[in-house]
Structures are given as structure tokens and as C-alpha cells.
Write a protein that holds these residues in place. Structure first.
Motif, PDB file in Angstrom:
ATOM      1  N   VAL A 472     -18.915 -34.967  13.069  1.00 47.07           N
ATOM      2  CA  VAL A 472     -18.797 -34.614  14.492  1.00 47.07           C
ATOM      3  C   VAL A 472     -19.592 -35.555  15.380  1.00 47.07           C
ATOM      4  O   VAL A 472     -19.362 -35.609  16.589  1.00 47.07           O
ATOM      5  CB  VAL A 472     -19.244 -33.161  14.740  1.00 47.07           C
ATOM      6  CG1 VAL A 472     -18.396 -32.178  13.968  1.00 47.07           C
ATOM      7  CG2 VAL A 472     -20.715 -32.986  14.409  1.00 47.07           C
ATOM      8  N   GLU A 474     -19.316 -38.617  15.470  1.00 46.23           N
ATOM      9  CA  GLU A 474     -18.403 -39.676  15.902  1.00 46.23           C
ATOM     10  C   GLU A 474     -17.497 -39.227  17.044  1.00 46.23           C
ATOM     11  O   GLU A 474     -16.807 -40.034  17.641  1.00 46.23           O
ATOM     12  CB  GLU A 474     -17.552 -40.142  14.712  1.00 46.23           C
ATOM     13  CG  GLU A 474     -18.374 -40.656  13.536  1.00 46.23           C
ATOM     14  CD  GLU A 474     -17.501 -41.011  12.345  1.00 46.23           C
ATOM     15  OE1 GLU A 474     -16.258 -40.929  12.479  1.00 46.23           O
ATOM     16  OE2 GLU A 474     -18.055 -41.371  11.281  1.00 46.23           O
ATOM     17  N   SER A 475     -17.493 -37.925  17.324  1.00 46.36           N
ATOM     18  CA  SER A 475     -16.630 -37.408  18.393  1.00 46.36           C
ATOM     19  C   SER A 475     -17.406 -37.365  19.710  1.00 46.36           C
ATOM     20  O   SER A 475     -18.631 -37.438  19.738  1.00 46.36           O
ATOM     21  CB  SER A 475     -16.135 -35.993  18.042  1.00 46.36           C
ATOM     22  OG  SER A 475     -17.232 -35.113  17.973  1.00 46.36           O
ATOM     23  N   THR A 476     -16.668 -37.233  20.795  1.00 43.87           N
ATOM     24  CA  THR A 476     -17.288 -37.166  22.129  1.00 43.87           C
ATOM     25  C   THR A 476     -17.240 -35.769  22.730  1.00 43.87           C
ATOM     26  O   THR A 476     -17.857 -35.525  23.765  1.00 43.87           O
ATOM     27  CB  THR A 476     -16.568 -38.137  23.081  1.00 43.87           C
ATOM     28  OG1 THR A 476     -15.160 -37.795  23.119  1.00 43.87           O
ATOM     29  CG2 THR A 476     -16.718 -39.566  22.608  1.00 43.87           C
ATOM     30  N   PHE A 477     -16.548 -34.833  22.066  1.00 40.43           N
ATOM     31  CA  PHE A 477     -16.366 -33.517  22.654  1.00 40.43           C
ATOM     32  C   PHE A 477     -17.503 -32.555  22.346  1.00 40.43           C
ATOM     33  O   PHE A 477     -17.632 -31.519  23.005  1.00 40.43           O
ATOM     34  CB  PHE A 477     -15.045 -32.891  22.165  1.00 40.43           C
ATOM     35  CG  PHE A 477     -15.062 -32.485  20.713  1.00 40.43           C
ATOM     36  CD1 PHE A 477     -15.550 -31.238  20.318  1.00 40.43           C
ATOM     37  CD2 PHE A 477     -14.586 -33.348  19.731  1.00 40.43           C
ATOM     38  CE1 PHE A 477     -15.559 -30.861  18.987  1.00 40.43           C
ATOM     39  CE2 PHE A 477     -14.605 -32.974  18.396  1.00 40.43           C
ATOM     40  CZ  PHE A 477     -15.091 -31.726  18.024  1.00 40.43           C
ATOM     41  N   SER A 504     -15.880 -25.843  16.493  1.00 41.65           N
ATOM     42  CA  SER A 504     -15.635 -27.267  16.248  1.00 41.65           C
ATOM     43  C   SER A 504     -14.843 -27.479  14.972  1.00 41.65           C
ATOM     44  O   SER A 504     -14.016 -28.395  14.886  1.00 41.65           O
ATOM     45  CB  SER A 504     -16.977 -28.017  16.180  1.00 41.65           C
ATOM     46  OG  SER A 504     -17.775 -27.486  15.132  1.00 41.65           O
ATOM     47  N   SER A 508     -11.329 -29.487  14.911  1.00 43.64           N
ATOM     48  CA  SER A 508     -11.101 -30.675  14.079  1.00 43.64           C
ATOM     49  C   SER A 508     -10.056 -30.418  12.991  1.00 43.64           C
ATOM     50  O   SER A 508      -9.442 -31.333  12.498  1.00 43.64           O
ATOM     51  CB  SER A 508     -12.437 -31.096  13.435  1.00 43.64           C
ATOM     52  OG  SER A 508     -12.960 -30.038  12.644  1.00 43.64           O
TER      53      SER A 508
END
Length: 508
Positions: A472, A474-477, A504, A508
Motif C-alpha cells: 500500500v 506504493e499507492s497514493t490513496f 484498503s 485493492s
């Protein structure tokens, strides 16, 4: 500001005038003496010497500290000096410097003796013996003439003017003695035992006066005790998140304080001096390493010191000053200015009162039929939730479809039911113990949050999720998803983590 006590007998504490931060931290004392090298797994290793005991003088001018190697330091905050009082061959178990002569210090050692030192001349004045087990407590009378020294098998009353033993209280029954302490503003002393019994004695004759006994069975195993400054009450706690406040004149429990659910045990209790705050405040060192300041009258937590990453192990506060010293789990000593902390508390209270006043001054709007109907609907929802022993998804879907929302009072409970949260505190604590994740170490630069408490909660929440599922990061949310839950559930961080983790994972 950090101060390092290196391999020298004395030195200055501050190079320049220290700046006290908003959290009240005045200085962090670090013992940078090194242990003798040891071999472990074929490799040469060394570690820093940690402080094990700390004591603050009655006026708050001086701090005495002992480390694991038996080094005794005296730190004078007013004179801006520290010096090594004595190097002993064994670590100390208790320190007391709130004595009649400010230069005297009582130190209990692992050989079951208590030694009196002069902090200026660094000479030993006396060696008080007579105990067969480790010293667990040293209590000094308010007149500073007597000291009550406690071990598990006996309590001895010593005259500090002549340094001679005056009385000895032998324990006939086969129950360990936890503590013996003077009750302030009286000629009485309190003894506390492992079976929760508490006896009050006459300090002169050693005659039993009465026993503090509850008419009901206690749900707390007492381990720590402390009396307030006027001797009217004693606070008791132990293997529970409950604190019992006993009223000594009536010999009854007149108040029960409940700490946060994550508190499994209270390690230490201290009353804060009354001149610092208008109400009586209790300091409670909890098993999770958090020092909680409790307003006894309001039964409310007004401040915390320490976190899961930086735990408080032991505290000592000045009787008439504003200095609080805390030994942290790192072995360092953090010194706090309580005046600064209480100014922050008072300012937040005034701001809250101002907001409440502005709300009260707003013109009252006329309640319409629509508003009355909406209130009636919310009451109906609440009643249906309270009357439901189990909440099925079908029933919750019917409530949401009919009324458009869940009742605010039970919203968190309903979320827990829908998401089937496990409330696994042990796993959550393991994630918190890993510290702040590198990906969110500077989250405050991207999301500037005014509230420091909310920022810490937000940062810990993101770090826990990142350690739980590294992908997570690596994600922006994630920050956008987590912030509303961090703000809404900042007093229940375990639920906030499990809600964000479940959500989350679904996304994903």
C-alpha cells in the motif's frame, strides 16, 4: 535539548538557555558511558548504560539518578551543573532526596542496605541495615525527620537526625508487604499487603488504628499506592485499568477511575502538587508505557506523556515545584516543565469554553415538523438497535434503506459488526512497536495538520497499515482514505487501523 553525561565527574548541563517545547520537554539526559565490551555470537558488542532510578527534590531544583552500574549522579537545574556523587559496586533500587538537608541522599542497594550520602562532599554519612530482602519503598515524613524503609518482610522507622532506627514493624502473617508510607499531615502510616489489605498504624507507638476494608469484593489486585498532599485520600491500582480512590476519614472508596481499555496494569501512581492545577490530578504510569494525567473530579484524562514507541518506565515529581522526571524505555531521563503543560491544557479548555459560549449565543431556530420527524426517526432507530441482541446484515440494510443513516451513537459499533473486525490488540501492538514507517516519516510536510495529537495518530495509523501490507506504500490513496477514520476514531486507534486495513484490502 539533549545532555550527555560522559566519562567525567562534573560539568555543565546547558550550553545555552533551553527552549521548552509545547510538550513541556525541558531536557533529555543521556548516559553515554559505555558498558565493558561483551562477546555475543562471536562478535564484540557494547551498549549504553541505562538509568534505573530517578528522584526529584521537593523544590524541583535537583534531580538524583542512578544507572545500572551503580553510578549516582546529581543534576542541579538551577546551578546548571551535574556531578558524579558516587560510584558503587552495585545498582540502586530506590533513591530519595526530599530530605531535611538538601545535600543528603538516601539510596537503597541490592545488598538490602540503605546508605546516606552527602551530594556535595560525596562522602557516605551512614549505612542503615536490618532488612533481609530487597528494599521496595522509602517514604519520608512531611517533617523530614523520619524515614520509613520497606522491604517485603518488614518496615523500619528511622530517625534522620540521628540516623538511628526508632521502631521496627514485623509482619506476623505470611503475606508480603508491598509498601509502607506516611500519611501526610498526620502521625499515621499506611501499610499495604499483597492480599489487598491496608492497615493504618500510629507512627509513634506502632499500634494498629484501623483497617481500610471494602464491604464488596474488589475487582483490582492492588500493587501501587500513593497519598495526596493533605492526607485525606489514598489512590490504589494494580492489575487492572481501574484506580480506586479511598477516603481515609470515612474509610471508604469514594471514587473509581477507569483508564483506557488498552491499559492492562498500572505500574506507578503519583499525586501532582495542588499548586500546579486547580483540581486534583493523578499521574498513572500504565503497562503500555503511557503516562496519563487524570483529573480526579472530572474523571477525565487531560494529558498523556509517552507513546508505544517511546514508553515511560518510571516517574518522580517535585512536591513543591513544577519539575517531572521520567525514565524512558531507552534508559534516558526526560525532564518536563509541568507549568508549560498545564498552560496548554488551560488554553485548550478556554478555547472549548469560548466555542460553547458562541454556540449558546446563536439564535435558536424554530423546530419544524420535518425536524421533529427526523428526531423521532433517529429515536426509533436507536430503540431498534438497543433492542437487537444480534444485528444481522439484513436488519441493518432495512434500517439504512428506511431511514437513510445509522444512529450516530451506535455508528462505530455497527461498522464493527458489518466489517467483522477481530479487535486483535496483540497484532496491532506488534505493528506499532516497529515504529514510524520510512514512507510516512515526513507526512506532516505533505499533510500539515495543526493538532499534534491528530498528526501522531494519523502517522501511527499509516505506519501500521504500511507494515501490515507493504504494497500500500506504493499507492497514493492511503492517506486520503485513512485520514477521516484517524480523525473520527483517534481515541480508538485499534478500530481505526482495522477499518482502514479492511477497506484498503477490499479496494485493492
Amino acid at each position: 535539548m539533549q545532555v550527555f553525561l560522559r566519562k567525567k565527574r562534573s560539568g555543565n548541563i546547558f550550553v545555552k538557555k533551553p527552549d521548552v517545547g509545547p510538550d513541556g520537554l525541558l531536557v533529555e539526559i543521556i548516559n553515554s558511558l559505555r558498558c565493558p565490551p561483551t562477546y555475543a555470537g562471536g562478535c564484540l558488542q557494547s551498549s549504553e548504560v541505562i538509568f534505573t532510578q530517578v528522584a526529584v527534590s521537593a523544590d524541583g531544583d535537583s534531580i538524583a539518578a542512578g544507572d545500572v552500574h551503580g553510578n549516582l549522579f546529581c543534576v542541579n537545574l538551577v546551578k546548571n551543573r551535574f556531578h558524579l556523587v558516587k560510584h558503587l559496586s552495585m545498582p540502586c533500587s530506590r533513591i530519595s532526596i526530599s530530605l531535611k538537608r538538601k545535600t543528603d541522599m538516601l539510596v537503597s542497594l541490592s545488598d538490602y542496605s540503605v546508605r546516606c550520602f552527602n551530594t556535595e562532599t560525596q562522602e557516605q554519612l551512614a549505612c542503615l541495615r536490618g532488612h533481609q530482602t530487597s528494599i521496595v519503598n522509602i517514604s519520608v515524613h512531611s517533617s523530614k525527620r523520619y524515614a520509613l524503609i520497606t522491604s517485603s518482610e518488614t518496615a523500619s522507622l528511622w530517625n534522620l537526625d540521628t540516623l538511628e532506627r526508632k521502631r521496627k514493624l514485623s509482619i506476623a502473617q505470611n503475606v508480603d508487604l508491598l509498601a509502607a508510607l506516611f500519611i501526610p499531615n498526620s502521625n499515621s502510616m499506611l501499610t499495604c499487603f499483597k492480599d489487598n489489605s491496608m492497615l493504618v498504624w500510629d507512627a509513634e507507638s506502632m499500634d494498629l488504628k484501623y483497617e481500610l476494608r471494602s464491604s464488596q469484593s474488589l475487582d483490582v489486585t492492588y500493587r501501587v499506592f500513593t497519598c495526596n498532599s493533605d492526607g485525606s485520600s489514598v489512590a490504589c491500582a494494580g492489575k487492572s485499568n481501574l484506580i480506586h480512590i479511598w477516603d481515609i476519614p470515612s474509610q471508604k472508596i469514594h471514587r473509581v477511575l477507569q483508564l483506557a481499555p488498552e491499559t492492562k496494569q498500572v505500574k506507578q501512581l503519583e499525586y501532582l502538587p495542588k499548586h500546579l492545577y486547580p483540581e486534583e490530578v493523578l499521574l498513572a504510569v500504565c503497562s503500555n508505557g503511557v503516562l496519563r494525567l487524570i483529573d480526579i473530579k472530572e474523571s477525565a484524562e487531560i494529558w498523556t506523556i509517552g507513546t508505544y514507541e517511546h514508553k515511560v518506565v518510571q516517574i518522580s515529581c517535585a512536591e513543591a515545584g513544577s519539575i517531572l522526571a521520567c525514565i524512558m524505555d531507552s534508559g534516558n531521563i526526560n525532564v518536563y516543565e509541568m507549568d508549560v503543560i498545564f498552560k496548554q491544557i488551560q488554553a485548550s479548555k478556554l478555547l472549548e469554553q469560548k466555542k460553547m459560549h458562541e454556540i449558546e449565543q446563536q439564535p435558536r431556530t424554530r423546530v419544524t415538523k420535518v425536524q421533529r420527524k427526523a428526531t423521532k426517526i433517529k429515536d426509533m432507530i436507536t430503540e431498534r438497535v438497543e433492542n437487537s441482541k444480534t444485528l444481522s446484515h439484513v436488519r441493518l440494510r432495512e434500517i439504512l434503506k428506511e431511514y437513510g443513516e445509522f444512529p450516530e451513537k451506535y455508528r462505530t459499533f455497527i461498522w464493527k459488526t458489518i466489517l467483522r473486525l477481530p479487535e486483535n490488540y496483540d497484532s496491532y501492538s506488534a505493528l506499532l512497536n516497529k515504529g514510524i514507517h520510512p514512507a510516512f516519516a515526513e507526512i506532516h510536510k505533505v499533510y500539515p495538520i495543526r493538532s499534534l495529537k491528530l498528526l501522531r495518530v494519523f502517522q501511527r495509523l499509516l505506519s501500521a497499515v504500511a507494515y501490515w501490507a507493504p504494497v500500500v506504500t506504493e499507492s497514493t490513496f492511503l492517506p486520503t482514505l485513512a485520514f477521516p477514520f484517524a480523525k473520527l476514531l483517534q481515541n480508538n486507534q485499534l478500530i481505526a487501523f482495522e477499518v482502514v486495513a479492511t477497506t484498503s484490502k477490499a479496494i485493492s
